[in-house]
Design an enzyme around this catalytic site. Structure first.
Site, PDB file in Angstrom:
ATOM      1  N   GLY A  75       2.994  -2.845   3.912  1.00 48.23           N
ATOM      2  CA  GLY A  75       3.926  -3.959   3.964  1.00 48.23           C
ATOM      3  C   GLY A  75       3.270  -5.235   4.425  1.00 48.23           C
ATOM      4  NE  ARG A 111      -6.713  -3.830   2.188  1.00 45.35           N
ATOM      5  CZ  ARG A 111      -7.665  -4.718   2.425  1.00 45.35           C
ATOM      6  NH1 ARG A 111      -8.927  -4.389   2.226  1.00 45.35           N
ATOM      7  NH2 ARG A 111      -7.361  -5.927   2.850  1.00 45.35           N
ATOM      8  CG  LEU A 112      -1.904  -4.129  -4.061  1.00 48.72           C
ATOM      9  CD1 LEU A 112      -2.698  -3.861  -5.319  1.00 48.72           C
ATOM     10  CD2 LEU A 112      -0.415  -4.200  -4.396  1.00 48.72           C
ATOM     11  CB  ILE A 120      -3.419 -10.231   4.160  1.00 47.07           C
ATOM     12  CG1 ILE A 120      -2.173 -10.964   3.659  1.00 47.07           C
ATOM     13  CG2 ILE A 120      -3.938 -10.865   5.453  1.00 47.07           C
ATOM     14  CD1 ILE A 120      -1.054 -11.047   4.670  1.00 47.07           C
ATOM     15  N   GLY A 149      14.832 -12.578  -5.961  1.00 46.67           N
ATOM     16  CA  GLY A 149      16.062 -13.059  -5.333  1.00 46.67           C
ATOM     17  C   GLY A 149      16.898 -11.954  -4.708  1.00 46.67           C
ATOM     18  CB  CYS A 185      -0.858   0.026   1.267  1.00 48.81           C
ATOM     19  SG  CYS A 185      -1.656  -1.542   1.607  1.00 48.81           S
TER      20      CYS A 185
END
Lengths: 664, 86
Positions: A77, A51-52, A55, A370, A2
């Site tokens: 996060g 907001r993305l 959860i 990675g 977010c």
């Protein structure tokens, strides 16, 4: 994932934030969180959230509060161990209304105060507002995965995930390039927090908590990288034990990042060791329709397609590719700088901008990458180079010791520098400082410092007497000299390029530009602490980089990938901009008038550089210095244009659907 | 003589985009100052060969010959270099 923002009145005379300002701040972060917007506002403070949803899609809205609605949070996060933390908090009598990690943070803070942050395993930027105590807490994760900036202006603290949001919410804040930011860029290849590119704007350093309460401000470092001192804290087992421990830690770190999401998680795949291993472990954690994403280049020199496909065949992923040309890089570069909010010396972020777009268009919101392996396990040539230079420094007159450099840089044998006396002068600079802090990074830093010759006289005057390297070295950890030399070199790398560039310009900013969240198993708390405890020789065995990681990878990755010569990720630099049909913004950025207006570089010198590069467009031979100079000048010019000269309020979208919580 | 020096100086200032010519003194180390990097050495050699009609042998590629304006000029003159008419 977010964007967060807010304004808090600190001085009694300062006015309360308006809903309009908070709306603009959220609007400026639209790309970070296009799914929902929320605002909290009382007589002293305002919080905004874009907001993305990843959860608890149905009830994880923010700003969110504790049960009695006195403690409010906006959070960007993931706390990957929130399930375990919630269980611990339940055993202490807490209950939860949502299934979100955000509520766990608020509750953890109520239970443990500032001690809560050290219990988190994840990536976060957090603002907590205690409306009873009138206390604001800003916090950022250990290595700086998630960004957080603030400014103190006219009795108020204004903070946000990105600088553009601060400028949007506080238009009275002067927008000026900070000469020290440019000085650091042309030294470390990036700014180093707390330094930002703009006067008055500060980047909260990774691992820090900053607290405003009852007229005071305090900042503390709650976590910092730490390495063994002699046997103290040193991993005790054999290298085979280390392999086993690292295997388990990485599998767990990857599994957490796969399962702690209510949307599918994919993976980047570069064709190198680190992302191949991450993709293999991600696939192991959830093999159903696992998706991978790769960059390909029309220029063969940078392309790694064959290795990518080898890995795809191994794990049978649903694979997506984007083919990137020089022209693509030139076309997206202005937008890239709008997101990096800082100059860069390499174009490497630009293809990653196109890659995250591909991810988003494929319907995926979260990817593993990675990043972090080269820092945690000593993958970069810089570590090997430092080892050879220190070995050479023990017998400076030796003729064969410097020849080990040819193992690192095979091209040397074909270069004039292979002539011994010249090589000695190039690589043998400062050998007498072999045991002093910063020795490892001197060749890299010097390559950028040399380009300060392009600075305008006005900029030079403002920087007179400043020495960025000396200032940085004064901030090293007080245990620094007790660590192994490799650990010292890793620490400097983590402090400078990891957080300032790799996780920012090449990481968060390029991912979030297209609303994609990155997750980094190598930057898991357990993985960091484990790898930091390894003896230097487990990481860099003779000149074999990431030695113990290669042992882990053999189980999961084709040996052709494990054994290949490491290819640093690069993209065409100056070459991207010199074509006859290059986009118009380039000629404009390089023009005398725009150089004069920005006042950063000497127009005559830039004109000489540009003429040289334009005349070479056909044979494509650019020195490292020419490449960095062109990209550095163009990006700084774009930064000036987009953030100082014509900061586009109009570019900030108006937010329509939003939740506003008003409190007295 | 000083002509040669001016020609080489102009080349370095423009090819290595030196904003402040005062930074380039006769004895400034081109390598230590960072003006010339490893590829830059190639560019200096190519320039000397085409501008002065000389040929630089491998064993002449040493700092004593190439690492400062005055050393380059002395080297060119030792080699009997003359400006090639263009």
């Amino acid at each position: 994932m977010c964007g967060i923002a807010g304004i808090v009145a600190i001085a009694a005379s300062a006015s309360a934030p308006t809903e309009e300002a908070l709306g603009l701040m959220a609007g400026a972060l639209w790309h970070r969180g296009p799914d929902e917007f929320g605002i909290y506002r009382d007589s002293r403070a305002g919080l905004a959230h874009a907001r993305l949803s990843i959860i608890d899609l149905s009830s994880g809205q923010q700003p969110l509060s504790n049960r009695d609605r006195t403690l409010w949070i906006v959070f960007n996060g993931e706390i990957f161990n929130y399930v375990e933390l919630a269980e611990e908090l339940r055993s202490k009598g807490h209950t939860f209304r949502t299934k979100s990690d955000t509520e766990v943070i608020v509750t953890a803070y109520e239970e443990w105060g500032d001690g809560a942050f050290d219990r988190f395993n994840g990536q976060w930027a957090i603002a907590l507002w205690d409306s009873r105590e009138k206390k604001l807490v800003l916090a950022r994760d250990r290595v700086g995965v998630r960004p957080l900036y603030y400014a103190e202006h006219e009795g108020r603290v204004v903070f946000a995930s990105e600088v553009k949001s601060i400028f949007a919410g506080e238009p009275s804040l002067p927008r000026r390039i900070d000469p020290n930011g440019l000085d650091e860029t042309f030294t470390f290849w990036t700014i180093v927090p707390p330094q930002s590119m703009f006067e008055g704007i500060v980047e909260l350093p990774p691992g820090s908590v900053r607290i405003y309460a009852s007229g005071n401000v305090a900042e503390k470092q709650v976590w910092k990288p730490s390495y063994p001192r002699g046997n103290d804290g040193l991993f005790k087992g054999t290298v085979e034990d280390a392999r086993e421990a690292l295997d388990a830690a990485l599998r767990n770190a990857t599994r957490l990042r796969m399962v702690r999401a209510d949307v599918p998680v994919g993976s980047y795949l570069s064709g190198g060791l680190d992302s191949s291993l991450v993709a293999a472990l991600g696939h192991e954690a959830n093999s159903s329709s696992f998706q991978t994403f790769s960059l390909r280049f029309t220029d063969d020199e940078y392309d790694e397609t064959s290795f990518q496909r080898m890995m795809v065949d191994r794990i049978n992923s649903q694979h997506h590719e984007v083919l990137v040309s020089r022209q693509d890089i030139a076309n997206v570069f202005p937008e890239v700088i709008w997101h990096t909010e800082r100059p860069i010396l390499r174009t490497a972020p630009a293809p990653l901008f196109l890659l995250s777009r591909l991810v988003r268009n494929s319907g995926i919101k979260v990817v593993l990458t990675g990043e972090g392996a080269d820092e945690m396990l000593a993958g970069y040539d810089l570590f090997r180079e430092a080892k050879v230079r220190r070995f050479w420094a023990k017998v400076p007159e030796s003729e064969w010791r410097p020849r080990w450099l040819e193992r690192l840089y095979p091209y040397l044998t074909r270069s004039p520098v292979s002539q011994r006396a010249l090589a000695r002068q190039f690589f043998g600079r400062g050998l007498e400082r072999a045991n002093e802090p910063g020795f490892s990074h001197e060749p890299r830093w010097n390559s950028a410092i040399a380009l300060k010759r392009l600075f305008s006289s006005g900029l030079r005057d403002r920087l007179a007497g400043r020495d960025a390297v000396r200032s940085f070295l004064a901030t090293l950890d007080d245990q620094f000299s007790a660590w192994s030399q490799l650990a010292q070199d890793q620490y400097i790398e983590v402090r400078t390029l990891l957080s300032g560039y790799l996780l920012s310009s090449q990481g968060d900013r390029m991912l979030m530009a297209n609303s994609v969240e990155g997750r980094f198993p190598f930057l898991d708390r357990e993985v960091i602490e484990l790898t930091n405890s390894f003896p230097a020789s487990y990481k860099l065995l003779s000149l074999d980089e990431k030695h113990v990681l290669k042992r882990v990878a053999r189980k999961y990755v084709p040996s052709a990938i494990v054994d290949r010569v490491k290819q640093p990720y690069r993209a065409p630099d100056a070459l991207s901009f010199v074509a006859e049909d290059a986009p118009d913004w380039i000629a404009d950025a390089m023009s005398e008038s725009s150089l004069e207006r920005a006042g950063l570089f000497e127009p005559r010198a830039v004109s000489a550089l540009w003429k040289k590069c334009k005349s070479r467009k056909d044979d494509g031979q650019f020195s490292n210095a020419d490449n960095m100079a062109v990209v550095g000048v163009l990006s700084a010019q774009l930064l000036y244009r987009q953030f100082v000269e014509e900061f586009p309020q109009a570019r900030i979208p108006e937010i329509r659907t939003r939740v506003v919580i008003e409190s007295s | 003589m000083s002509d040669n020096k001016d020609v080489v100086r102009q080349f370095i200032i423009s090819n290595f985009y030196v904003a402040n010519p005062a930074d380039l003194k006769d004895d400034t180390s081109l390598l230590d100052s960072g003006m010339v990097d490893s590829t830059g050495v190639l560019e200096v050699i190519a320039f000397l060969e085409s501008e002065f009609g000389i040929s630089v042998a491998d064993n002449e590629i040493v700092p004593d010959n190439l690492d400062a304006l005055e050393r380059i000029v002395a080297f060119v003159e030792r080699k009997g270099g003359k400006r090639v008419a263009k």
